[in-house]
Design a protein around this motif. Structure first.
Motif, PDB file in Angstrom:
ATOM      1  N   VAL A  93       0.852  -1.194   0.000  1.00  0.00           N
ATOM      2  CA  VAL A  93       0.000   0.000   0.000  1.00  0.00           C
ATOM      3  C   VAL A  93       0.888   1.244   0.000  1.00  0.00           C
ATOM      4  O   VAL A  93       1.390   1.657   1.047  1.00  0.00           O
ATOM      5  N   PRO A  94       1.136   1.866  -1.160  1.00  0.00           N
ATOM      6  CA  PRO A  94       1.962   3.082  -1.198  1.00  0.00           C
ATOM      7  C   PRO A  94       1.273   4.236  -0.448  1.00  0.00           C
ATOM      8  O   PRO A  94       0.073   4.462  -0.623  1.00  0.00           O
ATOM      9  N   VAL A  95       2.045   4.949   0.367  1.00  0.00           N
ATOM     10  CA  VAL A  95       1.468   6.039   1.159  1.00  0.00           C
ATOM     11  C   VAL A  95       2.436   7.214   1.262  1.00  0.00           C
ATOM     12  O   VAL A  95       3.645   7.066   1.098  1.00  0.00           O
ATOM     13  N   LYS A  96       1.859   8.384   1.525  1.00  0.00           N
ATOM     14  CA  LYS A  96       2.605   9.566   1.928  1.00  0.00           C
ATOM     15  C   LYS A  96       2.269   9.825   3.396  1.00  0.00           C
ATOM     16  O   LYS A  96       1.131   9.584   3.826  1.00  0.00           O
ATOM     17  N   VAL A  97       3.232  10.318   4.146  1.00  0.00           N
ATOM     18  CA  VAL A  97       3.052  10.531   5.584  1.00  0.00           C
ATOM     19  C   VAL A  97       3.091  12.020   5.892  1.00  0.00           C
ATOM     20  O   VAL A  97       3.949  12.753   5.389  1.00  0.00           O
ATOM     21  N   TYR A  98       2.139  12.456   6.719  1.00  0.00           N
ATOM     22  CA  TYR A  98       2.056  13.853   7.141  1.00  0.00           C
ATOM     23  C   TYR A  98       1.945  13.910   8.666  1.00  0.00           C
ATOM     24  O   TYR A  98       1.297  13.053   9.277  1.00  0.00           O
ATOM     25  N   SER A  99       2.546  14.919   9.271  1.00  0.00           N
ATOM     26  CA  SER A  99       2.348  15.123  10.704  1.00  0.00           C
ATOM     27  C   SER A  99       0.886  15.449  10.954  1.00  0.00           C
ATOM     28  O   SER A  99       0.310  16.308  10.280  1.00  0.00           O
ATOM     29  N   PRO A 122      -3.020   7.844   0.467  1.00  0.00           N
ATOM     30  CA  PRO A 122      -2.652   6.903  -0.591  1.00  0.00           C
ATOM     31  C   PRO A 122      -1.776   7.582  -1.639  1.00  0.00           C
ATOM     32  O   PRO A 122      -2.009   8.724  -2.014  1.00  0.00           O
ATOM     33  N   ASP A 123      -0.742   6.873  -2.075  1.00  0.00           N
ATOM     34  CA  ASP A 123       0.209   7.447  -3.034  1.00  0.00           C
ATOM     35  C   ASP A 123       0.304   6.553  -4.271  1.00  0.00           C
ATOM     36  O   ASP A 123       1.366   6.061  -4.627  1.00  0.00           O
ATOM     37  N   SER A 124      -0.831   6.309  -4.874  1.00  0.00           N
ATOM     38  CA  SER A 124      -0.851   5.516  -6.102  1.00  0.00           C
ATOM     39  C   SER A 124      -2.053   5.941  -6.929  1.00  0.00           C
ATOM     40  O   SER A 124      -2.947   6.637  -6.446  1.00  0.00           O
ATOM     41  N   ALA A 125      -2.070   5.507  -8.177  1.00  0.00           N
ATOM     42  CA  ALA A 125      -3.173   5.877  -9.064  1.00  0.00           C
ATOM     43  C   ALA A 125      -4.495   5.323  -8.561  1.00  0.00           C
ATOM     44  O   ALA A 125      -5.553   5.929  -8.737  1.00  0.00           O
ATOM     45  N   SER A 126      -4.430   4.172  -7.904  1.00  0.00           N
ATOM     46  CA  SER A 126      -5.645   3.558  -7.357  1.00  0.00           C
ATOM     47  C   SER A 126      -5.518   3.449  -5.837  1.00  0.00           C
ATOM     48  O   SER A 126      -4.487   3.021  -5.321  1.00  0.00           O
ATOM     49  N   ALA A 127      -6.568   3.843  -5.148  1.00  0.00           N
ATOM     50  CA  ALA A 127      -6.569   3.777  -3.678  1.00  0.00           C
ATOM     51  C   ALA A 127      -7.234   2.500  -3.179  1.00  0.00           C
ATOM     52  O   ALA A 127      -7.594   2.404  -2.009  1.00  0.00           O
ATOM     53  N   ALA A 172      -6.147  -0.631  -2.579  1.00  0.00           N
ATOM     54  CA  ALA A 172      -5.451  -1.352  -1.507  1.00  0.00           C
ATOM     55  C   ALA A 172      -5.523  -0.568  -0.201  1.00  0.00           C
ATOM     56  O   ALA A 172      -5.685  -1.145   0.886  1.00  0.00           O
ATOM     57  N   TYR A 173      -5.390   0.746  -0.294  1.00  0.00           N
ATOM     58  CA  TYR A 173      -5.499   1.622   0.881  1.00  0.00           C
ATOM     59  C   TYR A 173      -6.878   1.474   1.525  1.00  0.00           C
ATOM     60  O   TYR A 173      -7.003   1.269   2.736  1.00  0.00           O
ATOM     61  N   ASN A 174      -7.920   1.578   0.709  1.00  0.00           N
ATOM     62  CA  ASN A 174      -9.281   1.482   1.229  1.00  0.00           C
ATOM     63  C   ASN A 174      -9.573   0.089   1.778  1.00  0.00           C
ATOM     64  O   ASN A 174     -10.323  -0.064   2.756  1.00  0.00           O
ATOM     65  N   LEU A 175      -8.984  -0.932   1.163  1.00  0.00           N
ATOM     66  CA  LEU A 175      -9.175  -2.294   1.644  1.00  0.00           C
ATOM     67  C   LEU A 175      -8.622  -2.437   3.059  1.00  0.00           C
ATOM     68  O   LEU A 175      -9.289  -2.977   3.950  1.00  0.00           O
ATOM     69  N   LEU A 176      -7.411  -1.948   3.272  1.00  0.00           N
ATOM     70  CA  LEU A 176      -6.798  -2.046   4.594  1.00  0.00           C
ATOM     71  C   LEU A 176      -7.577  -1.234   5.620  1.00  0.00           C
ATOM     72  O   LEU A 176      -7.836  -1.701   6.731  1.00  0.00           O
ATOM     73  N   ALA A 177      -7.983  -0.020   5.247  1.00  0.00           N
ATOM     74  CA  ALA A 177      -8.744   0.830   6.165  1.00  0.00           C
ATOM     75  C   ALA A 177     -10.075   0.182   6.536  1.00  0.00           C
ATOM     76  O   ALA A 177     -10.459   0.150   7.724  1.00  0.00           O
TER      77      ALA A 177
END
Length: 265
Positions: A16-22, A114-119, A121-126
């Motif tokens: 799951v590619p991601v960007k991290v923010y404080s 999420p840091d990919s064209a499709s979210a 995998a991100y939504n699946l994990l969430a």
């Protein structure tokens, strides 16, 4: 908001590619030190205790002193050799019931985007975390330091909260609470009534940092006054009851005051 880290969550064989923010920020007003006599800034130089020279940051290494007084100096090259291969990956270690994580362990929070064209995998994990009421324990490496962290869902977004290691939580060393002073049924009933009278949903926006607000007003007034300090009326100390002998009576007064506040509020 600028991302501070890019990588991916390793969720089994799913990536799951991601960007991290404080996720949080400090609004405390900052001060610098000045000479009280003339207002001049106090500067601190990095002076070597051996040669007396000012040392540049590029020439500073880190040293560790053991209990027997032995000093070991480590350079940036030494730190680069330490295992941090997963620094751009957040591996999921296991999933645990959310209520089993003691809040005292929580440190700093970060939003994950999420840091990919499709979210997908991100939504699946969430969605999986939310429906299972579980929290993922992960390793999260930031600024060359790997921490244990909790991966959970907040308002549909994945959030990583770094955790303290168990040995970073101090034990209460003031001894056990005095035994043999169990509350009576009447005291418990009155205390429960007080809790009920003060119970409502949590709305954090309804609370304010009065200290920071008054401090900012003090500074604004001083600036409007040409930098001169202004007199601020001191807040009187709240009168405290003497040692409560009749706990039930004190609880009853508290309940009455809570009910009054609820009517006027």
């Amino acid at each position: 908001m600028r991302s501070i880290w890019k990588g991916s969550i390793a969720f089994g064989l799913v990536n799951v590619p991601v960007k991290v923010y404080s996720a949080t920020e400090d609004h405390d007003i900052r001060f610098h030190q000045v000479h009280g006599k003339d207002g001049g800034r106090i500067r601190y130089n990095r002076v070597c205790s051996e040669c007396g020279q000012v040392v540049q940051f590029a020439d500073i290494d880190k040293a560790y002193v053991s209990e027997d007084g032995t000093q070991v100096v480590l350079t940036d090259e030494d730190f680069d050799k330490l295992p941090a291969a997963e620094k751009h990956e957040i591996p999921v270690l296991q999933f645990v019931p959310s209520e089993q994580i003691d809040p005292i362990l929580f440190a700093k929070s970060y939003f994950l985007e999420p840091d990919s064209a499709s979210a997908k995998a991100y939504n699946l994990l969430a969605s999986t975390l939310e429906s299972s009421e579980r929290t993922a324990l992960v390793h999260f490496t930031l600024r060359q330091r790997t921490r244990l962290a909790a991966l959970r869902v907040r308002d549909g977004l994945l959030v990583v909260q770094t955790l303290l290691w168990p040995d970073e939580v101090r034990a209460a060393d003031f001894g056990p609470v005095e035994e043999g002073v169990a509350p009576s049924e009447k005291e418990l009933a009155m205390a429960t009534m007080l809790v009920d009278s003060m119970s409502e949903d949590f709305h954090p926006e309804s609370y304010t940092d009065d200290y920071q607000i008054q401090l900012q007003k003090l500074l604004d007034d001083a600036i409007a006054n040409g930098g001169e300090k202004v007199t601020v009326p001191s807040v009187g100390a709240r009168e405290s009851d003497a040692e409560v002998v009749d706990l039930v009576a004190a609880l009853q007064r508290s309940v009455d005051e809570a009910k009054k506040s609820a009517k006027t509020g």
